[in-house]
Design a protein around this motif. Structure first.
Motif, PDB file in Angstrom:
ATOM      1  N   LEU A  52     -40.060   2.285  46.621  1.00 40.79           N
ATOM      2  CA  LEU A  52     -40.165   3.357  45.631  1.00 40.79           C
ATOM      3  C   LEU A  52     -40.624   4.660  46.291  1.00 40.79           C
ATOM      4  N   GLU A  53     -41.537   4.526  47.248  1.00 39.87           N
ATOM      5  CA  GLU A  53     -41.979   5.702  48.020  1.00 39.87           C
ATOM      6  C   GLU A  53     -40.808   6.301  48.799  1.00 39.87           C
ATOM      7  N   ALA A  54     -40.003   5.401  49.401  1.00 39.44           N
ATOM      8  CA  ALA A  54     -38.843   5.852  50.182  1.00 39.44           C
ATOM      9  C   ALA A  54     -37.863   6.612  49.289  1.00 39.44           C
ATOM     10  N   ARG A  55     -37.688   6.101  48.070  1.00 42.60           N
ATOM     11  CA  ARG A  55     -36.786   6.804  47.139  1.00 42.60           C
ATOM     12  C   ARG A  55     -37.344   8.189  46.834  1.00 42.60           C
ATOM     13  N   LYS A  56     -38.656   8.264  46.658  1.00 32.81           N
ATOM     14  CA  LYS A  56     -39.295   9.580  46.401  1.00 32.81           C
ATOM     15  C   LYS A  56     -39.077  10.526  47.591  1.00 32.81           C
ATOM     16  N   LYS A  57     -39.126   9.941  48.783  1.00 30.18           N
ATOM     17  CA  LYS A  57     -38.911  10.747  49.996  1.00 30.18           C
ATOM     18  C   LYS A  57     -37.466  11.266  50.074  1.00 30.18           C
ATOM     19  N   GLY A  58     -36.535  10.576  49.386  1.00 23.36           N
ATOM     20  CA  GLY A  58     -35.151  11.038  49.392  1.00 23.36           C
ATOM     21  C   GLY A  58     -34.173  10.065  50.035  1.00 23.36           C
ATOM     22  N   ILE A  59     -34.653   8.856  50.382  1.00 20.42           N
ATOM     23  CA  ILE A  59     -33.733   7.834  50.904  1.00 20.42           C
ATOM     24  C   ILE A  59     -32.830   7.383  49.747  1.00 20.42           C
ATOM     25  N   LEU A  60     -31.524   7.255  50.035  1.00 17.43           N
ATOM     26  CA  LEU A  60     -30.557   6.897  48.994  1.00 17.43           C
ATOM     27  C   LEU A  60     -30.126   5.436  49.168  1.00 17.43           C
ATOM     28  N   PHE A  61     -29.903   4.770  48.044  1.00 14.57           N
ATOM     29  CA  PHE A  61     -29.587   3.339  48.073  1.00 14.57           C
ATOM     30  C   PHE A  61     -28.171   3.097  47.568  1.00 14.57           C
ATOM     31  N   ASP A  62     -27.352   2.506  48.456  1.00 15.54           N
ATOM     32  CA  ASP A  62     -25.926   2.298  48.180  1.00 15.54           C
ATOM     33  C   ASP A  62     -25.650   0.797  48.102  1.00 15.54           C
ATOM     34  N   VAL A  63     -24.785   0.393  47.152  1.00 11.36           N
ATOM     35  CA  VAL A  63     -24.541  -1.044  46.961  1.00 11.36           C
ATOM     36  C   VAL A  63     -23.793  -1.676  48.149  1.00 11.36           C
ATOM     37  N   GLY A  64     -22.681  -1.108  48.602  1.00  8.32           N
ATOM     38  CA  GLY A  64     -21.934  -1.697  49.732  1.00  8.32           C
ATOM     39  C   GLY A  64     -21.762  -3.200  49.573  1.00  8.32           C
TER      40      GLY A  64
END
Ligand SMILES: [Zn+2]
Length: 420
Positions: free
Chosen positions: A265-277
Motif C-alpha cells: 500500500l505504501e508502494a502504491r502511494k509512492k506511485g508504483i503501478l500494479f499490472d495484471v499480466g
C-alpha cells in the motif's frame, strides 16, 4: 445560361455531399464509458477523418455515411493491452523473440475490442529493428513495446540470465531513438539473486524518460519486493503479474492474514503501478480475490497473451475482464483499467479516451448474462453471471471488426494482398 445551370447543379451537389455526410460514422444509443471524461451514460458519438468529432446526447444520423446501432451495448475507448507477446517469427529456437510462442496481433486484438497492444520485452536493443519491420509496421493494431533489458529479448534458455548482455545505456539509446514505439523497459525471466537487471532497466528508463515494467522473481530464496518497490523502482514504474502466487516470487497479499501487505500500500502511494499480466500461471484467485476485497484494484488489466496462455485459463482480454468482474470489480473500474489507466502508464495520453479530437479507436461490447465458469491455473473456479462480448472495433476511424453487422450499411472488409 446553360453554363450557369451546370454550375448551380454542381454547387448544389457539392453542398449536398458536404451537409448530407458530415460524419463517416455515427454510433447511436450506446452506453458510453469514458473514464478520462467522466462519462458513464447513454450518448451518441460521431467519427470523421479518423477522429472523434462529436460526443453528445443526440447526433443527427442522417448526416452519417454509416450508422452503428449500439442500443443496449457499451461503447468505450479502444482497449489497450499493456502486456502481450507479439514478436512472432519462424526461428524455432527463439521462444517469444522472433519465435513460435508469440502471436500475430491482428489475429487476436480486434475481436476483443483491443486497438493497442504493448509488447512486454519480447525484443531487446539488438533485435528491436527486426521486430518493428516484421510486426509493428505490418499490423493494423497499434503495436508499442517495452524493450527487454537483455539485448535479444525473450529468446529463452540461459541467454536471458546473461547480465553481461543487459546494457542500460544501449537500451536507453534505442528507446530514445524509437520513442514513437518504445514506451518503456522490461525485466523478465531473471532467476538470479542480483539486482543488476532491475538497476540497468531503471538506468535505461531514466535516460529515455520511460517507465520500467518488472516481471520479478525466480530466485531462491525470493528477492524482497519491498526492497524492489522502495529502493530500486521510481514512481510510475510497473509491477506486472501483480496477482501471481508462485513459490519463488513474493506475493502482494499476505496469505495468512488475507490482507494486502502494508508496504505494498505504501508502494502504491509512492506511485508504483500494479499490472495484471495474466499469462499462464501468473494469476491466482488466491491473490486476486482478497486484493479486490481489500479494494486493491490493479492499475491495468493485461493478458500476457502468447500461444500457451491463450489456450489456458487466460484465453483473451475479455475473459480476463469478465473474470475480474466475477470477483467484485465493477464494469467502470474494469474499463478504466484497460483504457485510460494504461494510456497514462505508458505515457500515451492521446489514447484511452473518447474526447472530441481524439483518435477514433473505439470498442463496442455486449454483456451476456447466464452462468459462466471462471477458473485459474490452480483449478480454483468462480461462477460468474456476466460475460463481455465484443460487438465492434473501430481503429483510427475504420470499422475493423463487426460481429453481428450492426452497421447500416454493413461494412464490407476488403480482402488484403492475395485477394482471398
Ligand atoms: Zn509476459
Amino acid at each position: 445560361m446553360a453554363k450557369a445551370g451546370i454550375l448551380l447543379a454542381l454547387l448544389t451537389f457539392v453542398w449536398h455531399i458536404s451537409t448530407a455526410q458530415n460524419y463517416a460514422i455515427v454510433i447511436k444509443g450506446g452506453h458510453v464509458i469514458d473514464a478520462k471524461n467522466n462519462i458513464n451514460e447513454v450518448m451518441d458519438i460521431a467519427v470523421n477523418d479518423g477522429k472523434i468529432v462529436k460526443v453528445a446526447k443526440s447526433i443527427d444520423e442522417s448526416k452519417a455515411a454509416q450508422v452503428v446501432n449500439a442500443k443496449g451495448l457499451y461503447v468505450t475507448p479502444g482497449l489497450i493491452d499493456a502486456h502481450v507477446h507479439v514478436f512472432y517469427g519462424t526461428d524455432p529456437e527463439r521462444a517469444y523473440s522472433n519465435g513460435p510462442l508469440a502471436v500475430i496481433p491482428d489475429a487476436f486484438t480486434f475481436r476483443n475490442g483491443v486497438t493497442t497492444v504493448v509488447d512486454a520485452g519480447s525484443s531487446g536493443w539488438r533485435n528491436f529493428p527486426l521486430f518493428k519491420k516484421q510486426v509493428i509496421d505490418l499490423s493494423q493494431t497499434r503495436v508499442l513495446a517495452f524493450l527487454n533489458i537483455v539485448g535479444e529479448g525473450m529468446r529463452g534458455g540461459v541467454y536471458e540470465q546473461d547480465t553481461k548482455d543487459m546494457d542500460g545505456k544501449l537500451s536507453g539509446i534505442t528507446a530514445r531513438r524509437f520513442h514513437d514505439y518504445i514506451v518503456g523497459i522490461k525485466v523478465a525471466h531473471y532467476v538470479g539473486s542480483e539486482w543488476t537487471p532491475v538497476d540497468e532497466a531503471v538506468k535505461a528508463g531514466t535516460m529515455a524518460n520511460t517507465p520500467v515494467m518488472i516481471d520479478f522473481g525466480g530466485s531462491n530464496p525470493p528477492l524482497s519486493i519491498e526492497e524492489l518497490f522502495m529502493k530500486h523502482l521510481r514512481p510510475g514504474d510497473i509491477f506486472t503479474h501483480c496477482f501471481g502466487q508462485l513459490r519463488d516470487r513474493e506475493p502482494v497479499v499476505d496469505i495468512n492474514t488475507q490482507k494486502v501487505k502494508p508496504f505494498v500500500l505504501e508502494a502504491r502511494k509512492k506511485g508504483i503501478l500494479f499490472d495484471v499480466g495474466y499469462g499462464s500461471i501468473s494469476f491466482a484467485f488466491s491473490q486476486a480475490i482478497p486484493a479486490i476485497k481489500n479494494g486493491f484494484y490493479p492499475n491495468s488489466i493485461s493478458t500476457d497473451i502468447h500461444t500457451n496462455s491463450m489456450n489456458a485459463s487466460m484465453k483473451d482480454m475479455l475473459n480476463v475482464m469478465s473474470k475480474l468482474m466475477s470477483v467484485g470489480m465493477n464494469l467502470q473500474s474494469v474499463i478504466q483499467a484497460v483504457t485510460w489507466n494504461p494510456a497514462q502508464e505508458i505515457k500515451h495520453e492521446e489514447l484511452g479516451h473518447l474526447s472530441e479530437g481524439a483518435i477514433a479507436d473505439i470498442a463496442i461490447f455486449g454483456i451476456r448474462t447466464g452462468k459462466f465458469g471462471y477458473f485459474d491455473y490452480t483449478g480454483y473456479k468462480v461462477e460468474g453471471t456476466q460475460k463481455l462480448e465484443c460487438e465492434m472495433t473501430i481503429r483510427g476511424g475504420k470499422i475493423v471488426y463487426d460481429l453481428n453487422g450492426i452497421t447500416t450499411p454493413v461494412t464490407i472488409v476488403k480482402p488484403g494482398a492475395g485477394g482471398h
